[in-house]
Motif scaffolding. Structure first.
Motif, PDB file in Angstrom:
ATOM      1  N   GLY A 198      37.746  29.171  33.320  1.00 56.33           N
ATOM      2  CA  GLY A 198      38.070  29.580  34.680  1.00 56.33           C
ATOM      3  C   GLY A 198      39.382  30.313  34.831  1.00 56.33           C
ATOM      4  N   VAL A 199      40.117  30.517  33.727  1.00 51.89           N
ATOM      5  CA  VAL A 199      41.420  31.167  33.803  1.00 51.89           C
ATOM      6  C   VAL A 199      41.428  32.419  32.934  1.00 51.89           C
ATOM      7  CG1 VAL A 199      43.902  30.936  33.444  1.00 51.89           C
ATOM      8  CG2 VAL A 199      42.566  28.967  34.219  1.00 51.89           C
ATOM      9  N   TRP A 200      41.675  33.557  33.574  1.00 53.09           N
ATOM     10  CA  TRP A 200      41.793  34.833  32.868  1.00 53.09           C
ATOM     11  C   TRP A 200      43.255  35.289  32.903  1.00 53.09           C
ATOM     12  CZ3 TRP A 200      37.208  33.228  34.576  1.00 53.09           C
ATOM     13  CH2 TRP A 200      36.035  33.656  33.926  1.00 53.09           C
ATOM     14  N   ALA A 201      43.635  36.117  31.934  1.00 48.31           N
ATOM     15  CA  ALA A 201      44.972  36.704  31.907  1.00 48.31           C
ATOM     16  C   ALA A 201      44.833  38.195  31.647  1.00 48.31           C
ATOM     17  CB  ALA A 201      45.837  36.050  30.835  1.00 48.31           C
ATOM     18  N   ALA A 202      45.794  38.976  32.164  1.00 48.28           N
ATOM     19  CA  ALA A 202      45.717  40.426  32.016  1.00 48.28           C
ATOM     20  C   ALA A 202      47.107  41.033  32.073  1.00 48.28           C
ATOM     21  CB  ALA A 202      44.830  41.027  33.111  1.00 48.28           C
ATOM     22  N   GLY A 203      47.228  42.254  31.576  1.00 53.87           N
ATOM     23  CA  GLY A 203      48.494  42.974  31.614  1.00 53.87           C
ATOM     24  C   GLY A 203      49.465  42.463  30.571  1.00 53.87           C
ATOM     25  N   ASN A 204      50.754  42.548  30.878  1.00 51.70           N
ATOM     26  CA  ASN A 204      51.772  42.096  29.931  1.00 51.70           C
ATOM     27  C   ASN A 204      51.759  40.595  29.731  1.00 51.70           C
ATOM     28  OD1 ASN A 204      53.964  44.729  30.888  1.00 51.70           O
ATOM     29  ND2 ASN A 204      53.110  44.441  28.844  1.00 51.70           N
ATOM     30  N   VAL A 244      48.420  51.761  32.434  1.00 50.03           N
ATOM     31  CA  VAL A 244      47.000  52.085  32.370  1.00 50.03           C
ATOM     32  C   VAL A 244      46.219  50.984  31.657  1.00 50.03           C
ATOM     33  CG1 VAL A 244      47.194  53.435  30.238  1.00 50.03           C
ATOM     34  CG2 VAL A 244      45.364  53.948  31.874  1.00 50.03           C
ATOM     35  N   HIS A 245      46.819  50.387  30.615  1.00 53.17           N
ATOM     36  CA  HIS A 245      46.157  49.278  29.930  1.00 53.17           C
ATOM     37  C   HIS A 245      46.069  48.056  30.837  1.00 53.17           C
ATOM     38  CE1 HIS A 245      48.169  51.299  26.278  1.00 53.17           C
ATOM     39  NE2 HIS A 245      46.919  51.723  26.344  1.00 53.17           N
ATOM     40  N   ALA A 246      47.142  47.790  31.568  1.00 48.96           N
ATOM     41  CA  ALA A 246      47.167  46.634  32.460  1.00 48.96           C
ATOM     42  C   ALA A 246      46.089  46.745  33.534  1.00 48.96           C
ATOM     43  CB  ALA A 246      48.544  46.501  33.104  1.00 48.96           C
ATOM     44  N   ALA A 247      45.961  47.942  34.104  1.00 46.39           N
ATOM     45  CA  ALA A 247      44.930  48.152  35.120  1.00 46.39           C
ATOM     46  C   ALA A 247      43.542  47.933  34.542  1.00 46.39           C
ATOM     47  CB  ALA A 247      45.059  49.553  35.703  1.00 46.39           C
ATOM     48  N   SER A 248      43.329  48.429  33.330  1.00 43.54           N
ATOM     49  CA  SER A 248      42.037  48.240  32.680  1.00 43.54           C
ATOM     50  C   SER A 248      41.759  46.769  32.417  1.00 43.54           C
ATOM     51  CB  SER A 248      42.011  49.028  31.365  1.00 43.54           C
ATOM     52  OG  SER A 248      40.826  48.771  30.642  1.00 43.54           O
ATOM     53  N   GLY A 249      42.788  46.041  31.952  1.00 42.41           N
ATOM     54  CA  GLY A 249      42.612  44.619  31.693  1.00 42.41           C
ATOM     55  C   GLY A 249      42.288  43.834  32.948  1.00 42.41           C
ATOM     56  N   GLY A 250      42.931  44.186  34.051  1.00 43.44           N
ATOM     57  CA  GLY A 250      42.626  43.520  35.313  1.00 43.44           C
ATOM     58  C   GLY A 250      41.199  43.776  35.756  1.00 43.44           C
ATOM     59  N   TYR A 251      40.741  45.006  35.555  1.00 42.95           N
ATOM     60  CA  TYR A 251      39.357  45.366  35.924  1.00 42.95           C
ATOM     61  C   TYR A 251      38.366  44.539  35.106  1.00 42.95           C
ATOM     62  CZ  TYR A 251      35.520  48.481  37.294  1.00 42.95           C
ATOM     63  OH  TYR A 251      34.371  49.007  37.815  1.00 42.95           O
ATOM     64  N   ARG A 252      38.583  44.469  33.790  1.00 43.14           N
ATOM     65  CA  ARG A 252      37.662  43.726  32.932  1.00 43.14           C
ATOM     66  C   ARG A 252      37.615  42.251  33.315  1.00 43.14           C
ATOM     67  NH1 ARG A 252      40.031  46.888  28.845  1.00 43.14           N
ATOM     68  NH2 ARG A 252      41.368  45.123  28.251  1.00 43.14           N
ATOM     69  N   ALA A 253      38.790  41.679  33.566  1.00 46.37           N
ATOM     70  CA  ALA A 253      38.829  40.266  33.944  1.00 46.37           C
ATOM     71  C   ALA A 253      38.054  40.024  35.235  1.00 46.37           C
ATOM     72  CB  ALA A 253      40.279  39.810  34.101  1.00 46.37           C
ATOM     73  N   ALA A 254      38.271  40.881  36.223  1.00 40.30           N
ATOM     74  CA  ALA A 254      37.599  40.706  37.517  1.00 40.30           C
ATOM     75  C   ALA A 254      36.098  40.844  37.377  1.00 40.30           C
ATOM     76  CB  ALA A 254      38.144  41.727  38.514  1.00 40.30           C
ATOM     77  N   ALA A 255      35.638  41.827  36.621  1.00 40.03           N
ATOM     78  CA  ALA A 255      34.199  42.005  36.441  1.00 40.03           C
ATOM     79  C   ALA A 255      33.573  40.777  35.794  1.00 40.03           C
ATOM     80  CB  ALA A 255      33.930  43.253  35.603  1.00 40.03           C
ATOM     81  N   ALA A 256      34.278  40.197  34.823  1.00 45.91           N
ATOM     82  CA  ALA A 256      33.768  38.991  34.173  1.00 45.91           C
ATOM     83  C   ALA A 256      33.710  37.828  35.157  1.00 45.91           C
ATOM     84  CB  ALA A 256      34.652  38.634  32.983  1.00 45.91           C
ATOM     85  N   ARG A 266      38.581  30.315  40.583  1.00 47.50           N
ATOM     86  CA  ARG A 266      38.986  30.987  39.345  1.00 47.50           C
ATOM     87  C   ARG A 266      40.409  31.526  39.514  1.00 47.50           C
ATOM     88  NH1 ARG A 266      35.047  28.566  38.587  1.00 47.50           N
ATOM     89  NH2 ARG A 266      33.073  29.244  37.623  1.00 47.50           N
ATOM     90  N   LEU A 267      41.081  31.734  38.387  1.00 47.19           N
ATOM     91  CA  LEU A 267      42.446  32.256  38.399  1.00 47.19           C
ATOM     92  C   LEU A 267      42.550  33.490  37.508  1.00 47.19           C
ATOM     93  CD1 LEU A 267      44.634  29.041  37.906  1.00 47.19           C
ATOM     94  CD2 LEU A 267      44.231  30.263  40.044  1.00 47.19           C
ATOM     95  N   VAL A 268      43.356  34.443  37.961  1.00 46.45           N
ATOM     96  CA  VAL A 268      43.790  35.550  37.115  1.00 46.45           C
ATOM     97  C   VAL A 268      45.310  35.460  37.029  1.00 46.45           C
ATOM     98  CG1 VAL A 268      43.945  38.047  36.805  1.00 46.45           C
ATOM     99  CG2 VAL A 268      41.866  37.035  37.790  1.00 46.45           C
ATOM    100  N   VAL A 269      45.823  35.287  35.826  1.00 52.23           N
ATOM    101  CA  VAL A 269      47.265  35.208  35.610  1.00 52.23           C
ATOM    102  C   VAL A 269      47.739  36.570  35.107  1.00 52.23           C
ATOM    103  CG1 VAL A 269      49.128  34.080  34.355  1.00 52.23           C
ATOM    104  CG2 VAL A 269      47.143  32.751  35.123  1.00 52.23           C
ATOM    105  N   ALA A 270      48.501  37.249  35.948  1.00 50.47           N
ATOM    106  CA  ALA A 270      49.020  38.577  35.619  1.00 50.47           C
ATOM    107  C   ALA A 270      50.522  38.594  35.893  1.00 50.47           C
ATOM    108  CB  ALA A 270      48.298  39.649  36.436  1.00 50.47           C
ATOM    109  N   THR A 271      51.212  37.604  35.346  1.00 50.97           N
ATOM    110  CA  THR A 271      52.634  37.390  35.622  1.00 50.97           C
ATOM    111  C   THR A 271      53.545  38.253  34.761  1.00 50.97           C
ATOM    112  OG1 THR A 271      52.407  35.454  34.182  1.00 50.97           O
ATOM    113  CG2 THR A 271      52.455  35.063  36.549  1.00 50.97           C
TER     114      THR A 271
END
Length: 345
Positions: free
Chosen positions: A302-308, A317-329, A139-144
């Motif tokens: 399989g690809v999530w995105a978070a933050g800006n 604070v929003h970016a951190a929350s978005g990363g948390y939600r993506a990871a939990a999913a 899986r990927l998290v794109v937080a670029t």
């Protein structure tokens, strides 16, 4: 994408970066999740993934959007903390759960034709790093994040994050009651001029390249009600004395004394990886961003995105929350994928 020069040796933990090996498929280059970007969103995702015992790699260039700022605000318990200290603390935390952090850049990504996990059909992704190494991820998290393109006015770039600002929620309290200027980049800048009047009653709105005719009657009524002065004419530069902003100079040579100047950067989303994967993007007045569900899942399985990476207005604070939600999913997604594979047939 983001760039950083690699200086650490394999296994080093200097500056909070750990360079290790190992993977869920028995090789040194296989991971459950690769997180691209090590800002608030990426590190928050990595923290949750590490605590869930998933093999996780964070690839980061060390170029956070808020790097010009000496402090960040509005993050409960972290108010006033420097962005650098915040990220250093985050790296230390995620490393404590076995997350690997790699200074560098992801130059390309593609669906992997070889299974990298235990799930049936769970092919995952091949992730190419700038040093030529390829790693695999289920899986990927794109937080670029994104890059702020500042107005081409002499002095703005040099003073950005000091007395040239863009967000009153980030810096308004620290410069409250000082003489503000707001540099228009479009008619939409009226909103910024009105918002900053919450923090100062001495606000001047410099129209710069915007014609007064572009402002609506409602804009003008609101500016007048907020006691915001409107000054037509192009801004030629800033006046700086003893390393502090003292005025705004117009092209006609006139100078307006100001201590703070708000500008509206043009956001440039870093969506290159998502585009190469075929993710659906949505055009907005502030750039094109991926279409995501409430967890950050893009249109690419399989690809999530978070933050800006998902919106220009995401604060730390929003970016951190978005990363948390993506990871939990992702944790749930991988678990169910493996359980279904184990019970298949």
């Amino acid at each position: 994408m983001e760039v950083v020069t690699m200086t650490e040796k394999s296994g080093s933990t200097r500056d909070g970066f750990a360079h290790g090996t190992g993977g869920t498929d028995g090789t040194g280059d296989g991971y459950d999740v690769v997180v691209v970007g090590g800002g608030a969103a990426g590190l928050s995702a990595a923290l949750v993934l590490g605590r869930a015992r998933l093999r996780t790699l964070v690839v980061d260039a060390g170029e956070p959007r808020n790097a010009p700022s000496s402090h960040m605000q509005g993050y409960l318990s972290r108010d006033g903390m420097s962005p650098a200290a915040f990220l250093a603390a985050g790296r230390e935390e995620v490393a404590g759960y076995g997350v690997e952090l790699l200074a560098g850049r992801v130059t390309d990504v593609a669906r992997n034709g070889t299974a990298t996990g235990t799930g049936a059909g769970d092919t995952g992704f091949a992730v190419l790093l700038d040093g030529g190494r390829t790693v695999r991820a289920r899986r990927l998290v794109v937080a670029t994040g994104l890059k702020d393109e500042l107005p081409a006015v002499p002095g703005v770039t040099e003073r950005f994050g000091r007395d040239v600002l863009h967000c009153p929620f980030c810096h308004g309290w620290e410069v409250r009651d000082q003489p503000f200027g707001v540099l228009a980049s479009s008619a939409m800048s009226v909103h910024q001029a009105l918002m900053v009047s919450r923090w100062s009653k001495d606000v001047t709105f410099f129209l710069h390249t915007v014609a007064e005719e572009e402002l609506s009657d409602q804009d003008l009524r609101r500016l007048a009600a907020a006691d915001v002065g409107v000054v037509p004419g192009e801004v030629a530069g800033l006046v700086v004395e003893d390393d502090r902003l003292t005025g705004v100079r117009l092209a006609d040579g006139s100078v307006h004394a100001r201590s703070v100047l708000y500008v509206g950067p043009r956001p440039l989303p870093r969506t290159g990886l998502l585009e190469r994967l075929g993710a659906e993007l949505s055009e907005t007045p502030f750039g094109a961003y991926p279409v995501v569900d409430p967890t950050g899942l893009t249109s690419v399985p399989g690809v999530w995105a978070a933050g800006n990476a998902v919106g220009f207005a995401e604060q730390v604070v929003h970016a951190a929350s978005g990363g948390y939600r993506a990871a939990a999913a992702i944790v749930g997604d991988l678990l169910m994928t493996d359980l279904d594979a184990a019970t298949a047939g």
